[in-house]
Design a protein around this motif. Structure first.
Motif, PDB file in Angstrom:
ATOM      1  N   LYS A   7       0.837  -1.203   0.000  1.00 39.90           N
ATOM      2  CA  LYS A   7       0.000   0.000   0.000  1.00 39.90           C
ATOM      3  C   LYS A   7       0.867   1.246   0.000  1.00 39.90           C
ATOM      4  O   LYS A   7       2.001   1.229   0.463  1.00 39.90           O
ATOM      5  CB  LYS A   7      -0.946   0.007   1.191  1.00 39.90           C
ATOM      6  CG  LYS A   7      -0.285  -0.057   2.542  1.00 39.90           C
ATOM      7  CD  LYS A   7      -1.325  -0.213   3.645  1.00 39.90           C
ATOM      8  CE  LYS A   7      -0.679  -0.677   4.924  1.00 39.90           C
ATOM      9  NZ  LYS A   7      -1.655  -1.092   5.909  1.00 39.90           N
ATOM     10  N   MET A   8       0.311   2.306  -0.543  1.00 37.62           N
ATOM     11  CA  MET A   8       0.945   3.617  -0.526  1.00 37.62           C
ATOM     12  C   MET A   8       0.289   4.427   0.581  1.00 37.62           C
ATOM     13  O   MET A   8      -0.936   4.598   0.589  1.00 37.62           O
ATOM     14  CB  MET A   8       0.740   4.364  -1.843  1.00 37.62           C
ATOM     15  CG  MET A   8       1.569   3.873  -2.979  1.00 37.62           C
ATOM     16  SD  MET A   8       3.285   4.355  -2.767  1.00 37.62           S
ATOM     17  CE  MET A   8       3.952   3.557  -4.204  1.00 37.62           C
ATOM     18  N   ILE A   9       1.091   4.907   1.486  1.00 35.60           N
ATOM     19  CA  ILE A   9       0.607   5.798   2.533  1.00 35.60           C
ATOM     20  C   ILE A   9       1.060   7.188   2.120  1.00 35.60           C
ATOM     21  O   ILE A   9       2.248   7.500   2.138  1.00 35.60           O
ATOM     22  CB  ILE A   9       1.172   5.407   3.916  1.00 35.60           C
ATOM     23  CG1 ILE A   9       0.760   3.973   4.261  1.00 35.60           C
ATOM     24  CG2 ILE A   9       0.715   6.402   4.974  1.00 35.60           C
ATOM     25  CD1 ILE A   9       1.441   3.407   5.490  1.00 35.60           C
ATOM     26  N   MET A  10       0.103   7.989   1.705  1.00 38.34           N
ATOM     27  CA  MET A  10       0.411   9.321   1.206  1.00 38.34           C
ATOM     28  C   MET A  10       0.571  10.282   2.386  1.00 38.34           C
ATOM     29  O   MET A  10      -0.207  10.245   3.342  1.00 38.34           O
ATOM     30  CB  MET A  10      -0.696   9.798   0.264  1.00 38.34           C
ATOM     31  CG  MET A  10      -1.006   8.820  -0.873  1.00 38.34           C
ATOM     32  SD  MET A  10       0.425   8.227  -1.797  1.00 38.34           S
ATOM     33  CE  MET A  10       0.930   9.721  -2.626  1.00 38.34           C
ATOM     34  N   LEU A  11       1.600  11.135   2.287  1.00 33.75           N
ATOM     35  CA  LEU A  11       1.952  12.028   3.384  1.00 33.75           C
ATOM     36  C   LEU A  11       1.718  13.484   3.003  1.00 33.75           C
ATOM     37  O   LEU A  11       2.038  13.904   1.886  1.00 33.75           O
ATOM     38  CB  LEU A  11       3.423  11.822   3.759  1.00 33.75           C
ATOM     39  CG  LEU A  11       3.836  10.380   4.081  1.00 33.75           C
ATOM     40  CD1 LEU A  11       5.342  10.290   4.252  1.00 33.75           C
ATOM     41  CD2 LEU A  11       3.106   9.881   5.318  1.00 33.75           C
ATOM     42  N   ASP A  12       1.200  14.256   3.974  1.00 33.06           N
ATOM     43  CA  ASP A  12       0.981  15.682   3.738  1.00 33.06           C
ATOM     44  C   ASP A  12       2.289  16.452   3.938  1.00 33.06           C
ATOM     45  O   ASP A  12       3.348  15.857   4.160  1.00 33.06           O
ATOM     46  CB  ASP A  12      -0.154  16.218   4.621  1.00 33.06           C
ATOM     47  CG  ASP A  12       0.157  16.124   6.110  1.00 33.06           C
ATOM     48  OD1 ASP A  12       1.334  15.937   6.490  1.00 33.06           O
ATOM     49  OD2 ASP A  12      -0.802  16.244   6.902  1.00 33.06           O
ATOM     50  N   ASP A  13       2.206  17.771   3.900  1.00 33.50           N
ATOM     51  CA  ASP A  13       3.394  18.613   4.021  1.00 33.50           C
ATOM     52  C   ASP A  13       4.091  18.461   5.366  1.00 33.50           C
ATOM     53  O   ASP A  13       5.277  18.767   5.485  1.00 33.50           O
ATOM     54  CB  ASP A  13       3.026  20.083   3.796  1.00 33.50           C
ATOM     55  CG  ASP A  13       2.639  20.352   2.350  1.00 33.50           C
ATOM     56  OD1 ASP A  13       3.131  19.624   1.461  1.00 33.50           O
ATOM     57  OD2 ASP A  13       1.845  21.280   2.111  1.00 33.50           O
ATOM     58  N   ASN A  14       3.377  18.018   6.384  1.00 37.89           N
ATOM     59  CA  ASN A  14       3.953  17.814   7.712  1.00 37.89           C
ATOM     60  C   ASN A  14       4.461  16.387   7.922  1.00 37.89           C
ATOM     61  O   ASN A  14       4.842  16.024   9.027  1.00 37.89           O
ATOM     62  CB  ASN A  14       2.919  18.141   8.804  1.00 37.89           C
ATOM     63  CG  ASN A  14       2.465  19.575   8.728  1.00 37.89           C
ATOM     64  OD1 ASN A  14       3.254  20.479   8.463  1.00 37.89           O
ATOM     65  ND2 ASN A  14       1.178  19.792   8.938  1.00 37.89           N
ATOM     66  N   GLY A  15       4.401  15.578   6.873  1.00 36.39           N
ATOM     67  CA  GLY A  15       4.835  14.198   6.986  1.00 36.39           C
ATOM     68  C   GLY A  15       3.827  13.302   7.674  1.00 36.39           C
ATOM     69  O   GLY A  15       4.131  12.177   8.053  1.00 36.39           O
ATOM     70  N   GLU A  16       2.593  13.782   7.802  1.00 32.73           N
ATOM     71  CA  GLU A  16       1.528  13.029   8.458  1.00 32.73           C
ATOM     72  C   GLU A  16       0.725  12.229   7.437  1.00 32.73           C
ATOM     73  O   GLU A  16       0.576  12.642   6.288  1.00 32.73           O
ATOM     74  CB  GLU A  16       0.583  13.986   9.206  1.00 32.73           C
ATOM     75  CG  GLU A  16       1.241  14.772  10.312  1.00 32.73           C
ATOM     76  CD  GLU A  16       1.707  13.913  11.474  1.00 32.73           C
ATOM     77  OE1 GLU A  16       0.992  12.953  11.834  1.00 32.73           O
ATOM     78  OE2 GLU A  16       2.804  14.187  11.993  1.00 32.73           O
TER      79      GLU A  16
END
Length: 159
Positions: free
Chosen positions: A122-131
């Motif tokens: 799976k791909m866990i997509m991260l926001d600008d804060n790495g969350e």
């Protein structure tokens, strides 16, 4: 092969069921993920699914977890990075994912590979804060699909 098709049919049924329950009301991304709708973001995907799996309830659930395809929809959302999570022991069952990791991953410096016991690919997509922002299962994706997805969804995709 029959087992694989059976699993795909079950997954598709779950997706369509989720869409049927949710149509007319949007569910939170966490609720959708719990229902198994982690890889279908656009409503056109739900419509395609309903063509192959004739389960009205599942299609309705899918529609409750989707975003209409438009210039302002999910198609324009990009992410700062991603984690490709997979179980090292199960990699043998996912040659397309292995091919991506071995030959293509270096083209995406913001994508890190994370090995997690018993995790499906799976791909866990991260926001600008790495969350964590979104999770997308990639079990049956071809290498080309992984590349296309990352090129469209990562802000700094150099490939």
């Amino acid at each position: 092969m029959n087992r694989k098709m059976e699993n795909m049919a079950i997954y598709a049924t779950l997706i369509l069921t989720m869409a049927a329950v949710c149509h007319g009301q949007q569910l939170s991304s966490k609720d959708c993920e719990n229902l198994g709708f982690t890889g279908l973001s656009l409503c056109s995907d739900c419509k395609t699914l309903s063509e192959y799996v004739k389960d009205q309830e599942l299609a309705s659930d899918c529609l409750k977890c989707c975003v209409e395809d438009s210039d302002d929809s999910m198609s324009k959302i990009t992410y700062a990075g991603a984690l490709l999570e997979v179980c090292m022991r199960k990699l043998v069952f996912y040659p397309e994912v292995v091919g991506f990791i071995e030959e293509e991953n270096d083209k995406f410096p913001s994508v890190k590979v994370q090995y997690s016991f018993n995790s499906p690919p799976k791909m866990i997509m991260l926001d600008d804060n790495g969350e964590h922002a979104e999770t997308i299962r990639i079990d049956n994706w071809k290498r080309e699909h992984i590349l296309q997805f990352l090129r469209g969804k990562l802000k700094s995709a150099s490939s």
